[in-house]
Design a protein around this motif. Structure first.
Motif: not given
Length: 305
Positions: A186-190
């Motif tokens: 997910p973008r926030e966990l990249m």
């Protein structure tokens, strides 16, 4: 080679020598059972651990080393002692090797400047930055199943931002020539620092899985999220969980990996984790051989003829 701090600072020759030694040990571990007799290793862990701590302990014991386990929660750390003072005190007692896990990025690199030449430091995981022995056991496992890695596609998916495994795995796969490395989160966990040349990045998990030969799943690291809201487990599983249906998108024979601990029903289904494509338990077994290889390489130990 005096220390193993991270993959980036370790030469390809040393990395290949460790992997070759691990293969020799896995084939005949009895040859090395007395190699480290009268040598001493200390496990110094500032964070909880099951697989890594026990694996280091077993690896040392199988080499014949004596092992002392030090948990920060039961040491003078609780009285305010710094990592460097703890390290210097332990060094003064004359061990041959100290394996250290610490929550701060780069903490172990600072210790190398005060380490005596006779002492070897092994990074057992620092912060979200590095876990070199995990990367080595992961690549060792990959090579056992996919010997032609230069022609293969490997996907690492999950909480990439907070995982110390990701950076070490990617660095090692790039150094030793994996054909294609994919990252998906997910973008926030990249992890932006991992988005470099030679790495393909996906936000669509199904697209990332298409045609891969190995997939490494990572858990959400709740203990490192800080102010970030933790994703809802069920919603995360719906979009990012590895199921048998999703695994069908991968190449035939694709292997499934996970460094543990697993959150079943979140990033991976039990039927996948325990299924025929899973090599997760094998990774744990290989961790002992690889850590034996690391210790024997650093300490200059040799197996019996």
């Amino acid at each position: 080679m005096q220390h193993l701090i991270d993959i980036t600072s370790t030469s390809v020759d040393d990395l290949e020598a460790i992997l070759a030694r691990a293969s020799d040990i896995a084939d005949d571990p009895q040859r090395y059972q007395h190699a480290g007799r009268d040598r001493v290793m200390i496990n110094l862990f500032y964070e909880p651990s099951t697989r890594t701590r026990v694996s280091f302990e077993l690896a040392a014991m199988r080499l014949g080393l004596r092992v002392i386990n030090v948990a920060a929660s039961d040491s003078s750390v609780r009285k305010g002692e710094t990592l460097q003072d703890t390290f210097l005190s332990l060094q003064a007692m004359g061990p041959d090797c100290i394996a250290i896990r610490h929550p701060t990025n780069g903490a172990l690199g600072e210790l190398t400047s005060v380490a005596e030449p006779r002492l070897h430091i092994v990074n057992a995981g620092d912060g979200s930055r590095a876990h070199p022995t995990q990367a080595l056991l992961d690549l060792f496992t990959l090579r056992r199943h996919l010997p032609d890695l230069e022609n293969r596609v490997v996907l690492v998916a999950g909480d990439l931002h907070h995982s110390r495994v990701t950076s070490s795995d990617v660095a090692l796969m790039k150094k030793l020539g994996v054909g294609e490395i994919r990252l998906c989160a997910p973008r926030e966990l990249m992890a932006g620092s991992l988005v470099t040349e030679g790495v393909r990045v996906f936000e669509d998990f199904d697209a990332a899985l298409e045609g891969v030969d190995a997939v490494m799943m990572l858990r959400i690291q709740h203990e490192r999220l800080g102010a970030m809201d933790a994703p809802d487990g069920q919603d995360y599983h719906r979009h990012w969980g590895l199921t048998n249906k999703r695994l069908a998108l991968a190449a035939p024979g694709c292997i499934v990996m996970h460094p543990g601990p697993m959150n079943r029903g979140v990033e991976i289904d039990s039927e996948v984790a325990d299924g025929p494509r899973s090599v997760i338990r094998e990774q744990v077994s290989n961790g002992v051989w690889v850590r034996m290889a690391v210790l024997s390489h650093l300490l200059g130990l040799r197996g019996a003829d």
